[in-house]
Design a protein around this motif. Structure first.
Motif, PDB file in Angstrom:
ATOM      1  N   LEU A  21      56.802  -2.942   2.048  1.00  0.00           N
ATOM      2  CA  LEU A  21      58.167  -3.032   2.574  1.00  0.00           C
ATOM      3  C   LEU A  21      59.200  -3.020   1.452  1.00  0.00           C
ATOM      4  O   LEU A  21      60.207  -2.306   1.528  1.00  0.00           O
ATOM      5  N   TRP A  22      58.955  -3.805   0.396  1.00  0.00           N
ATOM      6  CA  TRP A  22      59.887  -3.789  -0.728  1.00  0.00           C
ATOM      7  C   TRP A  22      59.880  -2.433  -1.422  1.00  0.00           C
ATOM      8  O   TRP A  22      60.932  -1.924  -1.844  1.00  0.00           O
ATOM      9  N   GLY A  23      58.684  -1.831  -1.545  1.00  0.00           N
ATOM     10  CA  GLY A  23      58.596  -0.508  -2.153  1.00  0.00           C
ATOM     11  C   GLY A  23      59.352   0.538  -1.348  1.00  0.00           C
ATOM     12  O   GLY A  23      60.042   1.395  -1.915  1.00  0.00           O
ATOM     13  N   GLY A  24      59.236   0.466  -0.021  1.00  0.00           N
ATOM     14  CA  GLY A  24      59.969   1.396   0.829  1.00  0.00           C
ATOM     15  C   GLY A  24      61.469   1.236   0.690  1.00  0.00           C
ATOM     16  O   GLY A  24      62.219   2.222   0.692  1.00  0.00           O
ATOM     17  N   LEU A  25      61.932  -0.008   0.550  1.00  0.00           N
ATOM     18  CA  LEU A  25      63.364  -0.255   0.400  1.00  0.00           C
ATOM     19  C   LEU A  25      63.888   0.348  -0.895  1.00  0.00           C
ATOM     20  O   LEU A  25      64.940   1.003  -0.917  1.00  0.00           O
ATOM     21  N   THR A  47      66.695  -2.431   8.086  1.00  0.00           N
ATOM     22  CA  THR A  47      65.384  -2.738   8.642  1.00  0.00           C
ATOM     23  C   THR A  47      64.388  -3.089   7.545  1.00  0.00           C
ATOM     24  O   THR A  47      63.646  -4.073   7.650  1.00  0.00           O
ATOM     25  N   LEU A  48      64.362  -2.296   6.485  1.00  0.00           N
ATOM     26  CA  LEU A  48      63.422  -2.549   5.392  1.00  0.00           C
ATOM     27  C   LEU A  48      63.757  -3.840   4.658  1.00  0.00           C
ATOM     28  O   LEU A  48      62.861  -4.615   4.299  1.00  0.00           O
ATOM     29  N   PHE A  49      65.056  -4.099   4.453  1.00  0.00           N
ATOM     30  CA  PHE A  49      65.438  -5.312   3.725  1.00  0.00           C
ATOM     31  C   PHE A  49      65.090  -6.570   4.513  1.00  0.00           C
ATOM     32  O   PHE A  49      64.461  -7.492   3.985  1.00  0.00           O
ATOM     33  N   VAL A  50      65.479  -6.600   5.784  1.00  0.00           N
ATOM     34  CA  VAL A  50      65.190  -7.772   6.613  1.00  0.00           C
ATOM     35  C   VAL A  50      63.682  -7.917   6.813  1.00  0.00           C
ATOM     36  O   VAL A  50      63.139  -9.024   6.780  1.00  0.00           O
ATOM     37  N   GLY A  51      62.986  -6.791   7.008  1.00  0.00           N
ATOM     38  CA  GLY A  51      61.544  -6.842   7.169  1.00  0.00           C
ATOM     39  C   GLY A  51      60.852  -7.364   5.928  1.00  0.00           C
ATOM     40  O   GLY A  51      59.941  -8.210   6.001  1.00  0.00           O
ATOM     41  N   ALA A 207      67.943 -10.532  13.576  1.00  0.00           N
ATOM     42  CA  ALA A 207      68.619  -9.849  12.480  1.00  0.00           C
ATOM     43  C   ALA A 207      68.487  -8.336  12.557  1.00  0.00           C
ATOM     44  O   ALA A 207      69.320  -7.623  11.990  1.00  0.00           O
ATOM     45  N   GLY A 208      67.480  -7.825  13.253  1.00  0.00           N
ATOM     46  CA  GLY A 208      67.279  -6.387  13.246  1.00  0.00           C
ATOM     47  C   GLY A 208      66.992  -5.760  14.591  1.00  0.00           C
ATOM     48  O   GLY A 208      67.637  -4.800  15.002  1.00  0.00           O
ATOM     49  N   LEU A 209      66.017  -6.301  15.323  1.00  0.00           N
ATOM     50  CA  LEU A 209      65.529  -5.606  16.510  1.00  0.00           C
ATOM     51  C   LEU A 209      66.539  -5.565  17.645  1.00  0.00           C
ATOM     52  O   LEU A 209      66.649  -4.566  18.348  1.00  0.00           O
TER      53      LEU A 209
END
Length: 448
Positions: A21-25, A47-51, A207-209
């Motif tokens: 997830l951090w790599g994707g962000l 989405t990536l940051f909160v996830g 926060a996201g969904l």
């Protein structure tokens, strides 16, 4: 020996999910080849940051859970499914990602399998999403068949050829889908009952969904610009949700329940922004709300035992009056300066609710330093809000046509804030609206 190896395997699952997830962000800024809009990139980043933040927090929070490996796998798949419909330009992939995200979220709501209340909340969530997702799928099928293409841009372009009745049907179905995902009445029960989920799930959810409904309306904004009746419906539904959410937030004494009520209100403001054509305001509201609620939920545990019952409600009510007065003055100045876009009202209401949430939760042992900290924090939030809105305007590129005149918007704001203060005043004076309504608000989302 076997008992010692299981935790290590679970830790590896969690670490892999967190790393991905951090790599994707961090890789997202280099994803120019995706050729997607600023709206999609902003939502993908959120989405990536909160996830990633939630997954990192969960490494410690879920360390003793016997099903933590399944939890992290589901969480990772949930983020991926959201990215699919956020970044997709294909109607089929959009529908698959949307429906999969709802199903995975419901699984996380019912994560504690041995808890009957958690399973009941999961079933309620599934039912609400089933209704909303059915509307989305039906709308996408109509668009795809009419355009004879699965390309989203092509479908939007050719949708202008639809008859007014069919277009109204499609937009109403999209509003129903957005309302279900945003937990607007009559779908708010699933969000209130989802308090059975682990705190990290609540943070990711709020926060996201739930913001996905706002993204849906923004993504299909050209359809709504050609269907004024649907825009009025969105504004009306948003106002009803805002009033209801504020009422729930006021009467609920538990931290998570109060934040959930605030979320419903904020989602109402966001849907109202979309209906008014204030796309930039809706996008920034979506991002700011995601960051704000992630912080509140992940820190909600530290508020246990810190509330001072004595005078806290009175102080919060006084602060609410000051906040409401400043909001009306600020919006009035915007109207007199020639600012006629609908973005003024939803942004103002959003900031008012956020400030009210802070003062409500900030009823923590009212010390002078605490008051100064809250004032400073609100000032920072307002400044952050203005800067973020300017970036959102760049990302969206344009707003929709105005739906209401400036004086109508100002009257709408004043009426809403007046009803909010009246509601708070009766509650602080221990005179709720009525016993029936008070109980109904207090038990909102209760599993029967």
């Amino acid at each position: 020996m076997l008992a010692g190896t299981v935790p290590n395997r679970r830790l590896k699952v969690s670490h892999v999910v967190v790393a991905l997830l951090w790599g994707g962000l961090f890789a997202l800024p280099f994803g120019d080849i995706l050729n997607v809009s600023g709206l999609s990139l902003a939502l993908a980043a959120l989405t990536l940051f909160v996830g990633a933040l939630t997954a990192t927090f969960s490494c410690r929070y879920m360390r003793s859970d016997p099903h933590s490996g399944h939890f992290f796998l589901t969480l990772g798949l949930l983020v991926v499914s959201v990215l699919v419909f956020v970044l997709s330009t294909n109607l089929l992939l959009f529908a698959l990602g949307w429906c999969a995200s709802g199903w995975l979220l419901a699984k996380l709501v019912g994560h504690v399998r041995s808890w009957p209340e958690a399973q009941a909340a999961r079933r309620r969530t599934c039912l609400s999403f089933l209704v909303g997702d059915s509307g989305l799928v039906a709308a996408l099928i109509i668009l795809a068949l009419h355009a004879n293409s699965l390309d989203l841009a092509t479908a939007l372009e050719r949708s202008m050829e639809l008859s007014p009745n069919i277009l109204a049907l499609v937009t109403m179905a999209l509003i129903a889908s957005a309302a279900a995902r945003c937990a607007l009445p009559p779908f708010s029960g699933w969000l209130m009952s989802s308090m059975t989920a682990p705190t990290p799930v609540s943070a990711l959810m709020h926060a996201g969904l739930v913001n996905a409904g706002g993204f849906l309306l923004l993504r299909f904004a050209p359809l709504f610009e050609a269907a004024p009746l649907s825009r009025y419906t969105a504004v009306t539904l948003g106002l009803i949700a805002a009033v209801w959410g504020i009422g729930v937030m006021v009467v609920r004494s538990d931290i998570k329940g109060s934040i959930a009520g605030s979320t419903i209100a904020q989602m109402g403001f966001m849907i109202m922004s979309c209906g008014l054509g204030a796309y930039s305001a809706a996008l920034w509201h979506l991002v700011a709300h995601g960051l704000f609620k992630a912080w509140l939920f992940l820190g909600s545990g530290s508020a246990i035992g810190m509330t001072s019952n004595k005078h806290s409600n009175l102080i919060s009510h006084r602060c609410a009056g000051v906040i409401a007065g400043l909001a009306v003055v600020g919006a009035g100045l915007a109207v007199f300066s020639g600012q006629t876009n609908g973005e003024v009202i939803p942004l103002t209401l959003g900031m008012v609710t956020a400030a009210a949430t802070l003062t409500s939760i900030g009823g923590i042992k009212i010390l002078r330093t605490t008051r100064l900290w809250l004032v400073a924090l609100i000032i920072v939030l307002v400044s952050f809000n203005i800067g973020g809105f300017m970036l959102a305007r760049e990302a969206m590129g344009h707003d929709g046509p105005d739906l209401l005149g400036p004086w109508t918007l100002l009257a709408l704001l004043s009426a809403f804030l007046a009803s909010w203060l009246w509601q708070r005043g009766r509650f602080v004076a221990r005179k709720p609206l009525s016993s029936g309504l008070y109980v109904h608000l207090l038990n909102s989302g209760a599993l029967r």
